[in-house]
Design an enzyme around this catalytic site. Structure first.
Site, PDB file in Angstrom:
ATOM      1  N   CYS A 141      14.284  11.234   5.039  1.00 36.47           N
ATOM      2  CA  CYS A 141      14.209  10.871   6.464  1.00 36.47           C
ATOM      3  C   CYS A 141      15.550  11.103   7.158  1.00 36.47           C
ATOM      4  O   CYS A 141      15.595  11.424   8.339  1.00 36.47           O
ATOM      5  CB  CYS A 141      13.776   9.425   6.603  1.00 36.47           C
TER       6      CYS A 141
ATOM      7  N   GLU B 281      10.834  16.731  13.846  1.00 36.97           N
ATOM      8  CA  GLU B 281      11.212  16.519  12.451  1.00 36.97           C
ATOM      9  C   GLU B 281      10.346  17.445  11.593  1.00 36.97           C
ATOM     10  O   GLU B 281       9.145  17.264  11.470  1.00 36.97           O
ATOM     11  CB  GLU B 281      10.946  15.058  12.053  1.00 36.97           C
TER      12      GLU B 281
ATOM     13  N   LYS C 231       0.881  -1.181   0.000  1.00 35.64           N
ATOM     14  CA  LYS C 231       0.000   0.000   0.000  1.00 35.64           C
ATOM     15  C   LYS C 231       0.912   1.222   0.000  1.00 35.64           C
ATOM     16  O   LYS C 231       1.400   1.658   1.043  1.00 35.64           O
ATOM     17  CB  LYS C 231      -0.885  -0.017   1.253  1.00 35.64           C
TER      18      LYS C 231
ATOM     19  N   GLU D 215      10.398   1.830   9.900  1.00 32.57           N
ATOM     20  CA  GLU D 215      11.430   2.784   9.478  1.00 32.57           C
ATOM     21  C   GLU D 215      10.793   4.156   9.591  1.00 32.57           C
ATOM     22  O   GLU D 215       9.975   4.540   8.751  1.00 32.57           O
ATOM     23  CB  GLU D 215      11.839   2.515   8.019  1.00 32.57           C
TER      24      GLU D 215
HETATM   25  P1  NAD Z   1       2.935   8.935   6.931  1.00 35.19           P
HETATM   26  O1  NAD Z   1       3.240   8.256   8.194  1.00 35.19           O
HETATM   27  O2  NAD Z   1       1.937  10.040   6.940  1.00 35.19           O
HETATM   28  O3  NAD Z   1       2.390   7.913   5.839  1.00 35.19           O
HETATM   29  C1  NAD Z   1       3.143   6.802   5.429  1.00 35.19           C
HETATM   30  C2  NAD Z   1       2.220   5.746   4.895  1.00 35.19           C
HETATM   31  O4  NAD Z   1       1.372   5.290   5.953  1.00 35.19           O
HETATM   32  C3  NAD Z   1       1.282   6.205   3.776  1.00 35.19           C
HETATM   33  O5  NAD Z   1       1.185   5.169   2.831  1.00 35.19           O
HETATM   34  C4  NAD Z   1      -0.038   6.379   4.506  1.00 35.19           C
HETATM   35  O6  NAD Z   1      -1.160   6.249   3.665  1.00 35.19           O
HETATM   36  C5  NAD Z   1       0.031   5.243   5.497  1.00 35.19           C
HETATM   37  N1  NAD Z   1      -0.855   5.338   6.659  1.00 35.19           N
HETATM   38  C6  NAD Z   1      -1.258   6.451   7.314  1.00 35.19           C
HETATM   39  N2  NAD Z   1      -2.067   6.114   8.352  1.00 35.19           N
HETATM   40  C7  NAD Z   1      -2.169   4.763   8.346  1.00 35.19           C
HETATM   41  C8  NAD Z   1      -2.857   3.817   9.166  1.00 35.19           C
HETATM   42  N3  NAD Z   1      -3.607   4.190  10.194  1.00 35.19           N
HETATM   43  N4  NAD Z   1      -2.734   2.504   8.870  1.00 35.19           N
HETATM   44  C9  NAD Z   1      -1.978   2.102   7.831  1.00 35.19           C
HETATM   45  N5  NAD Z   1      -1.321   2.953   7.019  1.00 35.19           N
HETATM   46  C10 NAD Z   1      -1.396   4.269   7.276  1.00 35.19           C
HETATM   47  O7  NAD Z   1       4.337   9.412   6.361  1.00 35.19           O
HETATM   48  P2  NAD Z   1       4.612  10.315   5.100  1.00 35.19           P
HETATM   49  O8  NAD Z   1       4.199  11.703   5.463  1.00 35.19           O
HETATM   50  O9  NAD Z   1       4.063   9.668   3.879  1.00 35.19           O
HETATM   51  O10 NAD Z   1       6.218  10.211   4.997  1.00 35.19           O
HETATM   52  C11 NAD Z   1       7.059  11.040   5.683  1.00 35.19           C
HETATM   53  C12 NAD Z   1       7.642  10.338   6.892  1.00 35.19           C
HETATM   54  O11 NAD Z   1       8.290   9.142   6.497  1.00 35.19           O
HETATM   55  C13 NAD Z   1       8.714  11.161   7.565  1.00 35.19           C
HETATM   56  O12 NAD Z   1       8.551  11.112   8.958  1.00 35.19           O
HETATM   57  C14 NAD Z   1      10.015  10.477   7.156  1.00 35.19           C
HETATM   58  O13 NAD Z   1      11.075  10.685   8.035  1.00 35.19           O
HETATM   59  C15 NAD Z   1       9.584   9.059   7.110  1.00 35.19           C
HETATM   60  N6  NAD Z   1      10.504   8.252   6.287  1.00 35.19           N
HETATM   61  C16 NAD Z   1      11.376   7.390   6.911  1.00 35.19           C
HETATM   62  C17 NAD Z   1      12.289   6.649   6.161  1.00 35.19           C
HETATM   63  C18 NAD Z   1      13.281   5.702   6.812  1.00 35.19           C
HETATM   64  O14 NAD Z   1      13.959   4.973   6.096  1.00 35.19           O
HETATM   65  N7  NAD Z   1      13.403   5.684   8.119  1.00 35.19           N
HETATM   66  C19 NAD Z   1      12.282   6.780   4.768  1.00 35.19           C
HETATM   67  C20 NAD Z   1      11.387   7.653   4.176  1.00 35.19           C
HETATM   68  C21 NAD Z   1      10.495   8.388   4.949  1.00 35.19           C
END
Ligand code: NAD
Length: 493
Positions: free
Chosen positions: A286, A386, A177, A252
């Site tokens: 990230c 962040e 997803k 992650e």
């Molecule tokens: P997010 O947490 O808003 O969303 C990530 C994913 O989770 C999306 O696909 C979203 O639809 C899904 N999601 C949201 N609520 C959910 C739920 N209740 N159940 C299941 N899925 C759900 O993150 P974002 O804004 O898309 O991405 C940015 C974040 O990702 C930043 O905090 C960044 O640091 C982190 N990130 C971390 C890494 C790493 O390797 N550690 C890499 C890339 C991004």
């Protein structure tokens, strides 16, 4: 792949959402429509989970020799090279990032598939010494089962490939997803897997909102592992939803990454890399080095030069050849970054540059100027949180011990860097930093052969490397007594 909105891939078929729902995807650089895709319901995701469960339980993929599973991954890498332009364009349109950055991502993705393709049959298990020559004690690795994968919008296909490639190498089945804002490269990779003959049900794709299409992947009892990349708050929700089924959970999450610069560092290289650390991909990384921690004796000169260069960065859309940096992902995200900077300034930071949306010519997109917040205290919200945007905060230190204490003063622990010409200092500080990746005199490079992941609230588990394969396998101990005998433990009566 279907040309209609039948963009969910479930049990080997391209299908539309069960309630006919769709989502229009727009490019954040100018608001133009990129495409219309299906918006899955939770019921669609449950169907995809059922397909993945059946495919796993039938066992054809897990029983396929690991070397052949690896071959398929190598073919995916080749397909990514052949179709690189198409993939990079799709990624650039969804994210608004510059085409050249999207092209770099596609190279990284091909390398990821190649890495897991090569190691698929390299670590089948091990014999352990049971202390008895008549005993054969072996540890074998088996696929974990059905994997739910939930990924973010900043590196859409890259983050998905870090999960898909090891899962397929291990013999798992999966439901992906991706982030709802950036679905198109996920559709393309499923097209590649389908054309390469991945059996029906082994790889499934659902698109849509996290709380609806994503939620079953963490709560459903038929999912054996949920692997999530995204924000800390969502990570906590997913871990809590997964707890009742005690499935494996890999997270992650975000970072608040220190870029520590000592006075003896190569000045020009350190300034240049500080810009790169904080502003590459508009800071939507990230591991972005958004927390500049600099030795007091060079602070003024260093920050002056950083600001001068940040002010010169040219913003623009994916195909603007003059552009050096792109937009944020959405209006909602830009509002968050704007508020984050406002709170940082209110708490006492000095706004040295940026803090605005750019000129009139950028008005149609979600742009935000590279921003430097100087004179930050350790408890400033811009230092603590962040921000996930092109914002560098500046803190100072005078001693090595102080630098380490400041750099570790965060709930996160994803990545960080140390800049110095003294190798002793470099290695002492690297070992003292509680972060999962440390760069010495560099920022951002990674290799798929090495593990990636966070300490503390940046997550658990590791992606890439060999550990990234282990995450998708279960270890099983098989203990064989080659000379069975009575134990004598309970006396015969
Ligand atoms: P997010 O947490 O808003 O969303 C990530 C994913 O989770 C999306 O696909 C979203 O639809 C899904 N999601 C949201 N609520 C959910 C739920 N209740 N159940 C299941 N899925 C759900 O993150 P974002 O804004 O898309 O991405 C940015 C974040 O990702 C930043 O905090 C960044 O640091 C982190 N990130 C971390 C890494 C790493 O390797 N550690 C890499 C890339 C991004």
């Amino acid at each position: 792949m279907s040309e209609t909105t039948a963009t969910l891939f479930i049990d080997g078929q391209w299908v539309a959402s069960s309630d006919g729902g769709t989502r229009t995807v727009t490019c954040p650089a100018d608001g133009s429509t990129v495409g219309v895709v299906s918006e899955a319901t939770a019921a669609d995701t449950e169907k995809a989970i059922a397909a993945a469960r059946r495919a796993f339980d039938e066992g054809s993929w897990s029983a396929t020799p690991a070397a052949r599973r690896g071959d398929l991954l190598l073919k995916v890498a080749d397909a990514l090279v052949e179709r690189k332009d198409e993939f990079a364009r799709a990624e650039a349109l969804d994210t608004g990032k510059r085409l050249v950055e999207a092209e770099g991502d596609m190279d990284d993705i091909a390398n990821c598939f190649r890495h897991f393709g090569k190691i698929a049959d390299q670590h089948p298990g091990r014999i352990v010494d049971a202390g008895d020559p008549t005993v054969i004690s072996q540890v074998v690795y088996e696929p974990v089962g059905v994997c739910g994968m939930i990924t973010p919008w900043n590196f859409p296909l890259l983050q998905a490939s870090w999960k898909i490639a090891p899962a397929l190498a291990a013999g798992d089945t999966f439901v992906l997803k991706p982030a709802e804002l950036t679905p198109h490269t996920a559709i393309l990779i499923m097209d590649v897997l389908d054309k390469l003959g991945l059996p029906a049900g082994v790889g499934n794709l659902v698109l849509g909102a996290g709380a609806e299409a994503g939620a079953p992947l963490s709560s459903h009892p038929d999912v054996d592992l949920v692997s999530f990349t995204g924000g800390l708050v969502t990570g906590r929700t997913i871990a809590a939803a997964a707890a009742p089924t005690v499935k494996k959970v890999a997270l992650e999450l975000g970072g608040k990454n220190p870029n520590v610069v000592f006075a003896d560092a190569d000045f020009d290289a350190a300034v240049d890399n500080a810009l790169n650390a904080g502003f590459l991909d508009s800071g939507l990384v990230c591991s972005a080095g958004t927390r500049l921690i600099i030795q007091d004796s060079i602070k003024e000169k260093f920050v002056d030069e950083l600001v001068r260069r940040a002010e010169g960065i040219v913003l623009g859309g994916p195909f603007d050849e003059n552009a050096e940096s792109g937009p944020l992902i959405s209006e909602a995200h830009r509002a968050k970054v704007t508020d984050y900077v406002r709170r940082g300034v209110e708490a006492g930071a000095t706004l040295r540059c940026g803090g605005n949306w750019g000129g009139e010519e950028l008005a149609a997109g979600c742009f935000y100027r590279p921003t430097v917040l100087d004179n930050c205290t350790i408890d400033n919200p811009a230092v603590v949180e962040e921000g996930f945007g092109p914002v560098i905060t500046v803190e100072t230190f005078s001693t090595e011990a102080e630098a380490v204490a400041i750099a570790n003063h965060t709930e996160y622990g994803l990545a960080g860097a140390v800049w110095t010409t003294d190798r002793g200092t470099a290695h002492r500080v690297s070992r003292a930093l509680r972060h999962g990746t440390i760069w010495i005199n560099d920022y951002h490079p990674y290799v798929p052969q090495a593990e990636w992941g966070g300490f503390k609230a940046s997550g658990n588990g590791r992606e890439l490397g060999i550990t990234g394969l282990e995450e998708y396998r279960e270890a099983k101990h098989i203990y064989e007594n080659t000379e069975p005998a009575e134990t004598g433990w309970f006396p015969k009566k």
